[in-house]
Design a protein around this motif. Structure first.
Motif, PDB file in Angstrom:
ATOM      1  N   SER A 256       3.212  -8.241 -14.789  1.00  0.00           N
ATOM      2  CA  SER A 256       4.666  -8.300 -14.606  1.00  0.00           C
ATOM      3  C   SER A 256       5.137  -7.519 -13.379  1.00  0.00           C
ATOM      4  CB  SER A 256       5.375  -7.766 -15.855  1.00  0.00           C
ATOM      5  OG  SER A 256       5.075  -8.561 -16.990  1.00  0.00           O
ATOM      6  N   MET A 257       4.228  -6.836 -12.720  1.00  0.00           N
ATOM      7  CA  MET A 257       4.614  -6.077 -11.527  1.00  0.00           C
ATOM      8  C   MET A 257       4.964  -7.023 -10.385  1.00  0.00           C
ATOM      9  SD  MET A 257       1.797  -2.999 -11.487  1.00  0.00           S
ATOM     10  CE  MET A 257       1.721  -1.816 -12.832  1.00  0.00           C
ATOM     11  N   PRO A 258       5.856  -6.631  -9.502  1.00  0.00           N
ATOM     12  CA  PRO A 258       6.152  -7.466  -8.335  1.00  0.00           C
ATOM     13  C   PRO A 258       4.899  -7.721  -7.508  1.00  0.00           C
ATOM     14  CG  PRO A 258       7.754  -5.690  -8.549  1.00  0.00           C
ATOM     15  CD  PRO A 258       6.678  -5.407  -9.545  1.00  0.00           C
ATOM     16  N   GLU A 259       4.833  -8.869  -6.853  1.00  0.00           N
ATOM     17  CA  GLU A 259       3.668  -9.205  -6.045  1.00  0.00           C
ATOM     18  C   GLU A 259       3.403  -8.171  -4.958  1.00  0.00           C
ATOM     19  OE1 GLU A 259       3.845 -13.124  -4.466  1.00  0.00           O
ATOM     20  OE2 GLU A 259       4.053 -14.085  -6.438  1.00  0.00           O
ATOM     21  N   GLU A 260       4.463  -7.522  -4.481  1.00  0.00           N
ATOM     22  CA  GLU A 260       4.318  -6.544  -3.395  1.00  0.00           C
ATOM     23  C   GLU A 260       3.478  -5.344  -3.806  1.00  0.00           C
ATOM     24  OE1 GLU A 260       5.087  -6.037  -0.072  1.00  0.00           O
ATOM     25  OE2 GLU A 260       5.220  -8.210  -0.214  1.00  0.00           O
ATOM     26  N   VAL A 261       3.396  -5.063  -5.100  1.00  0.00           N
ATOM     27  CA  VAL A 261       2.595  -3.919  -5.537  1.00  0.00           C
ATOM     28  C   VAL A 261       1.144  -4.118  -5.114  1.00  0.00           C
ATOM     29  CG1 VAL A 261       1.748  -2.636  -7.536  1.00  0.00           C
ATOM     30  CG2 VAL A 261       4.143  -3.370  -7.431  1.00  0.00           C
ATOM     31  N   ALA A 262       0.622  -5.312  -5.343  1.00  0.00           N
ATOM     32  CA  ALA A 262      -0.752  -5.610  -4.938  1.00  0.00           C
ATOM     33  C   ALA A 262      -0.872  -5.797  -3.436  1.00  0.00           C
ATOM     34  CB  ALA A 262      -1.245  -6.861  -5.654  1.00  0.00           C
ATOM     35  N   ALA A 263       0.144  -6.408  -2.833  1.00  0.00           N
ATOM     36  CA  ALA A 263       0.081  -6.704  -1.399  1.00  0.00           C
ATOM     37  C   ALA A 263       0.028  -5.447  -0.550  1.00  0.00           C
ATOM     38  CB  ALA A 263       1.283  -7.559  -0.990  1.00  0.00           C
ATOM     39  N   ARG A 264       0.471  -4.319  -1.099  1.00  0.00           N
ATOM     40  CA  ARG A 264       0.444  -3.062  -0.346  1.00  0.00           C
ATOM     41  C   ARG A 264      -0.965  -2.497  -0.188  1.00  0.00           C
ATOM     42  NH1 ARG A 264       5.148  -1.095  -4.181  1.00  0.00           N
ATOM     43  NH2 ARG A 264       6.948  -2.032  -3.162  1.00  0.00           N
ATOM     44  N   THR A 265      -1.914  -3.004  -0.918  1.00  0.00           N
ATOM     45  CA  THR A 265      -3.295  -2.545  -0.788  1.00  0.00           C
ATOM     46  C   THR A 265      -3.788  -2.772   0.637  1.00  0.00           C
ATOM     47  OG1 THR A 265      -3.653  -3.294  -3.061  1.00  0.00           O
ATOM     48  CG2 THR A 265      -5.609  -2.730  -1.767  1.00  0.00           C
ATOM     49  N   SER A 266      -4.422  -1.779   1.216  1.00  0.00           N
ATOM     50  CA  SER A 266      -5.011  -1.933   2.546  1.00  0.00           C
ATOM     51  C   SER A 266      -6.320  -2.702   2.454  1.00  0.00           C
ATOM     52  CB  SER A 266      -5.279  -0.565   3.166  1.00  0.00           C
ATOM     53  OG  SER A 266      -6.165  -0.669   4.252  1.00  0.00           O
ATOM     54  N   ILE A 267      -6.488  -3.677   3.322  1.00  0.00           N
ATOM     55  CA  ILE A 267      -7.746  -4.438   3.324  1.00  0.00           C
ATOM     56  C   ILE A 267      -8.916  -3.545   3.727  1.00  0.00           C
ATOM     57  CG2 ILE A 267      -7.589  -5.300   5.709  1.00  0.00           C
ATOM     58  CD1 ILE A 267      -8.560  -8.027   4.553  1.00  0.00           C
ATOM     59  N   LEU A 268      -8.652  -2.569   4.601  1.00  0.00           N
ATOM     60  CA  LEU A 268      -9.707  -1.621   4.963  1.00  0.00           C
ATOM     61  C   LEU A 268     -10.053  -0.741   3.762  1.00  0.00           C
ATOM     62  CD1 LEU A 268      -8.606  -0.504   8.545  1.00  0.00           C
ATOM     63  CD2 LEU A 268     -10.215  -2.308   7.894  1.00  0.00           C
ATOM     64  N   GLY A 269      -9.029  -0.322   3.021  1.00  0.00           N
ATOM     65  CA  GLY A 269      -9.274   0.469   1.832  1.00  0.00           C
ATOM     66  C   GLY A 269     -10.021  -0.299   0.765  1.00  0.00           C
ATOM     67  N   LEU A 270      -9.687  -1.572   0.609  1.00  0.00           N
ATOM     68  CA  LEU A 270     -10.377  -2.398  -0.376  1.00  0.00           C
ATOM     69  C   LEU A 270     -11.864  -2.469  -0.075  1.00  0.00           C
ATOM     70  CD1 LEU A 270      -9.212  -5.625  -2.043  1.00  0.00           C
ATOM     71  CD2 LEU A 270     -11.370  -5.683  -0.820  1.00  0.00           C
TER      72      LEU A 270
END
Length: 387
Positions: A256-270
């Motif tokens: 139920s979290m907004p999509e932006e919560v996940a989108a803020r993840t850094s691809i370098l961090g992932l």
């Protein structure tokens, strides 16, 4: 196992992180939770490979790091995690706030257990909730959760418990039995539990740490795990944290979290986090060997040079909670340490009212730096006694 050595001061002072830029060069910075070791080679390579591929856009999803974490959790703690139950965001603080927004109503209340990581006082208000303090108990055998007082707070209508596990700044590992009681009380009163387990890979004794969601069906029903590789592998700046839910109730909260919560993840961090969980265990073992030696060295140095200081070696992590009230340095001994000893500690006052007279020391440094830091503090003590 290859012991990992801290980098020399000259190399460390070239870093641009807060640890090395906050104070002048004559100050030894032992405050913020950042280690002085070089990055694990697999983590370095993962970041470099993404940069060389110009792969610095938005993440496509959590799948790579979710599978890596599931494997690490099984190998480390025997905890079975379905990669499909893992979500990501930018860091643990954001993860906590977003989980609280889903689990706690506006104007609800969140329990914290001081002395505790300072942002825990700020994160519930960010989620439009108030803070309820249920301090830890200090007994003859050490610190522990005050389970009777927790139940009273649950019964009075608290909406969530923000659990620090292992506990910062104490390095306390909560027992599996105490976590099971928390889970039983959580289910009895319908209280959500957000368990911050960011320091879990830094436990010194194998098998000592128990993931909260692994203790019972009750824990899984109302609990969410928040974690990251940022503390154990020293990659806080790469910005990737994980949230794990293992019940229909909590999965719905994550979804139920907004999509932006996940989108803020850094691809370098992932990718850095994936490399840490997949291939970073040998490096971590070497770092833990160095940290274990340092936590013992700190005890020896304090006993010899600052005998008034009370120190209980942490069971996890590289942060020492020092009771310095016996030195007579007032409510904020970290201020004295900085001004007169040029050693930057984290003020105990930041951890709540019960932090008066205490300070937190980061011993994830070289033995030489740690020895020099205690020597400086001892000189302050000697100078004050001479007066």
């Amino acid at each position: 196992m290859t012991k990992i050595a801290a980098e020399p001061l000259a190399a460390l002072r070239a870093r641009t992180s807060a640890k090395w830029q906050t104070y002048p060069a004559d100050v030894l910075p032992l405050f913020v939770a950042e280690m002085d070791f070089p990055l694990a080679v697999p983590v370095q390579q993962a970041i470099i490979e993404r940069v060389l591929a110009s792969d610095t856009g938005y993440i496509a999803g959590p799948e790579p790091v979710a599978a890596a974490f599931a494997g690490f959790a099984e190998r480390s703690w025997g905890w079975a995690v379905d990669p499909g139950d893992v979500r990501t965001t930018t860091d643990a603080s954001v993860a906590i706030v977003e989980c609280l927004r889903q689990a706690v109503p506006v104007d609800g209340s969140v329990i914290i257990t001081p002395p505790v990581y300072p942002p825990f006082y700020e994160l519930p208000p960010e989620a439009d909730a108030s803070v309820v303090e249920v301090p830890l108990l200090l007994t003859g055998t050490g610190w522990q959760l005050d389970l009777p007082e927790l139940e009273k707070a649950f019964a009075r209508g608290a909406d969530a418990l923000l659990l620090c596990s292992p506990h910062n700044p104490l390095g306390l590992i909560h027992s599996a039995d105490s976590l099971r009681v928390v889970a039983e009380l959580s289910a009895k009163y319908g209280v959500a539990v957000i368990s911050d387990e960011i320091h879990a890979p830094l436990a010194y004794m194998p098998g000592a740490f128990t993931p909260y969601l692994s203790v019972s069906a009750n824990a899984r029903e109302y609990g969410i795990c928040v974690t990251a590789a940022s503390k154990a592998w020293n990659i806080a700046g790469t910005k990737c944290a994980l949230m794990v839910a293992q019940s229909d109730r909590t999965r719905l909260q994550l979804d139920s979290m907004p999509e932006e919560v996940a989108a803020r993840t850094s691809i370098l961090g992932l990718h850095a986090t994936k490399a840490a969980y997949d291939d970073g265990a040998p490096w971590l073992a070497g770092v833990l060997e160095s940290l274990d030696a340092n936590r013992r060295l700190l005890g020896e140095l304090l006993a010899a040079e600052l005998p008034e200081a009370v120190y209980r070696p942490p069971a996890a992590g590289y942060l020492a909670w020092l009771d310095l009230r016996g030195l007579g340095w007032g409510d904020d001994p970290a201020a004295v340490a900085l001004e007169q000893g040029r050693v930057a500690l984290e003020s105990g006052l930041k951890f709540g009212r019960r932090g008066a007279g205490f300070a937190r020391l980061n011993f994830a440094c070289s033995p030489e730096v740690l020895t020099e830091a205690v020597d400086r503090l001892a000189r302050v003590r000697a100078g004050r006694q001479a007066k």
